[in-house]
Design an enzyme around this catalytic site. Structure first.
Site, PDB file in Angstrom:
ATOM      1  N   ASP A  93     -11.231   3.516   4.191  1.00  0.00           N
ATOM      2  CA  ASP A  93     -11.726   2.151   3.982  1.00  0.00           C
ATOM      3  C   ASP A  93     -13.244   2.118   3.787  1.00  0.00           C
ATOM      4  O   ASP A  93     -13.798   1.093   3.396  1.00  0.00           O
ATOM      5  CB  ASP A  93     -11.382   1.274   5.198  1.00  0.00           C
ATOM      6  CG  ASP A  93     -10.147   0.417   4.960  1.00  0.00           C
ATOM      7  OD1 ASP A  93      -9.888   0.067   3.793  1.00  0.00           O
ATOM      8  OD2 ASP A  93      -9.460   0.094   5.942  1.00  0.00           O
ATOM      9  N   GLN A 120      -4.890  -1.192   9.797  1.00  0.00           N
ATOM     10  CA  GLN A 120      -4.842  -2.536   9.216  1.00  0.00           C
ATOM     11  C   GLN A 120      -5.446  -3.560  10.181  1.00  0.00           C
ATOM     12  O   GLN A 120      -5.073  -3.607  11.354  1.00  0.00           O
ATOM     13  CB  GLN A 120      -3.374  -2.893   8.903  1.00  0.00           C
ATOM     14  CG  GLN A 120      -3.181  -4.211   8.216  1.00  0.00           C
ATOM     15  CD  GLN A 120      -3.731  -4.238   6.793  1.00  0.00           C
ATOM     16  OE1 GLN A 120      -3.492  -3.333   6.004  1.00  0.00           O
ATOM     17  NE2 GLN A 120      -4.497  -5.274   6.480  1.00  0.00           N
ATOM     18  N   LYS A 137       0.837  -1.202   0.000  1.00  0.00           N
ATOM     19  CA  LYS A 137       0.000   0.000   0.000  1.00  0.00           C
ATOM     20  C   LYS A 137       0.869   1.248   0.000  1.00  0.00           C
ATOM     21  O   LYS A 137       0.633   2.188  -0.759  1.00  0.00           O
ATOM     22  CB  LYS A 137      -0.919   0.019   1.231  1.00  0.00           C
ATOM     23  CG  LYS A 137      -2.110  -0.921   1.089  1.00  0.00           C
ATOM     24  CD  LYS A 137      -2.864  -1.064   2.404  1.00  0.00           C
ATOM     25  CE  LYS A 137      -3.937  -2.122   2.278  1.00  0.00           C
ATOM     26  NZ  LYS A 137      -4.510  -2.532   3.565  1.00  0.00           N
TER      27      LYS A 137
END
Ligand code: NDP
Length: 290
Positions: free
Chosen positions: A121, A98, A54
């Site tokens: 997200d 995460q 990422k």
């Protein structure tokens, strides 16, 4: 008939190229570089790989990447304090924590603490609510990638029968809502569905997000359908080692479907590219452009 393979890597590369242009334009016009903060707690090797990928792709499109690697014994209150600090930073537009988190930390509490406008997200209840009522907001990355891939296959999605297998808040539910907004006729199947093969056979677009290797067989697929396989399952390989497979029996499905995503190389790469797209949206929200 052999299905065409939907190349998620190529699609993701095209999206990143477009994003790089948009990031450069934003910098030139407003002097703002979109910044993405990624928080990793503990030393899960799979998460470490995701975070590294990422960060690399964030920089590749010209965005700023801020990485926070924290010990596995971090307290919930320490993580919440970091999230609050990032919520207040002007150079951080999107915040990604995460998952999974260690057991002493409530993922729900932490995700809910992220400011909705920095919720890259798309997991915050505020953004889930906006999606549910068909209003613009931040949409979870994996379903967004699935929608983009479906649009790459079909000139119009209007009126198509979409069957989503799986109803998680991360993939199945938001995917169903996205396709409803596109005027598809959507069925959501799950572990309690009575006739899963029968439901799948009605699908013009079959999106499977379950986490069971080869659950969907070739004869569950309507000839010519588009199959989007979200599942990522690690299975033992003949002769030792392991390999990744999806939720769809690919070798059978490829003979029946019109188009299909492979695993790996399908939905996975698009998920990260969509994360970057969402981070650009976060920067635009901060500038009052959205
Ligand atoms: P969850 O475990 O949260 O949800 C799984 C869903 O599948 C549930 O709704 C469950 O039903 C349903 N299900 C389980 N067994 C069956 C069955 N036998 N028949 C029909 N439905 C069933 O998983 P996620 O949504 O988080 O992830 C799904 C898969 O997608 C995983 O393999 C994951 O690794 C992968 N994934 C891939 C991503 C990518 O970028 N490519 C991103 C995110 C996930 P019920 O609700 O009734 O329990």
């Amino acid at each position: 008939m052999t299905a065409s393979i939907i190349d998620g890597k190529a699609e993701a590369a095209r999206l990143r190229l477009r994003l790089a242009g948009e990031v450069a334009a934003l910098k030139a016009e407003y002097g703002v570089t979109p910044g993405l903060a990624v928080v990793l707690v503990g030393d899960n090797p799979a998460s470490e790989v995701y975070v590294r990928n990422k960060a690399a792709q964030t920089r590749e499109v010209g965005m700023e990447s801020f990485e926070f690697r924290l010990p596995a014994d971090l307290t919930e209150s320490a993580l919440l304090a970091l999230v609050q600090q990032l919520n207040g930073r002007a150079d951080v537009h999107g915040i990604l924590v995460q998952l999974p988190l260690p057991p002493q930390i409530s993922a729900e509490k932490v995700l809910d603490a992220i400011a909705p406008e920095k919720d890259v997200d798309g997991f915050h209840p505020m953004n889930a609510g906006l999606l549910a009522v068909g209003k613009p907001g931040l949409v979870p990355c994996t379903p967004l990638g699935c929608l983009i891939m479906a649009k790459g296959v079909h000139e119009s999605l209007v009126g198509l029968d979409v069957v989503v297998v799986g109803r998680s808040n991360i993939v199945g539910r938001p995917a169903a809502q996205l396709f409803i907004t596109e005027s598809c006729t959507v069925t959501v199947a799950h572990s309690r569905t009575q006739d899963l093969p029968g439901e799948c056979r009605r699908a013009d677009i079959l999106l499977v997000a379950v986490g069971r290797p080869n659950l969907v067989r070739g004869d569950w697929i309507k000839p010519g359908a588009t199959v989007i396989d979200v599942g990522i399952n690690r299975v033992p390989k003949e002769g030792g080692g392991s390999r990744l497979v999806g939720d769809v029996a690919f070798d059978e499905a490829v003979e029946i479907a019109g188009a299909i995503t492979p695993v790996p190389g399908g939905v996975g790469p698009m998920t990260i590219a969509c994360l970057l797209a969402n981070n650009l949206t976060c920067a635009r929200i901060a500038l009052g452009l959205v």
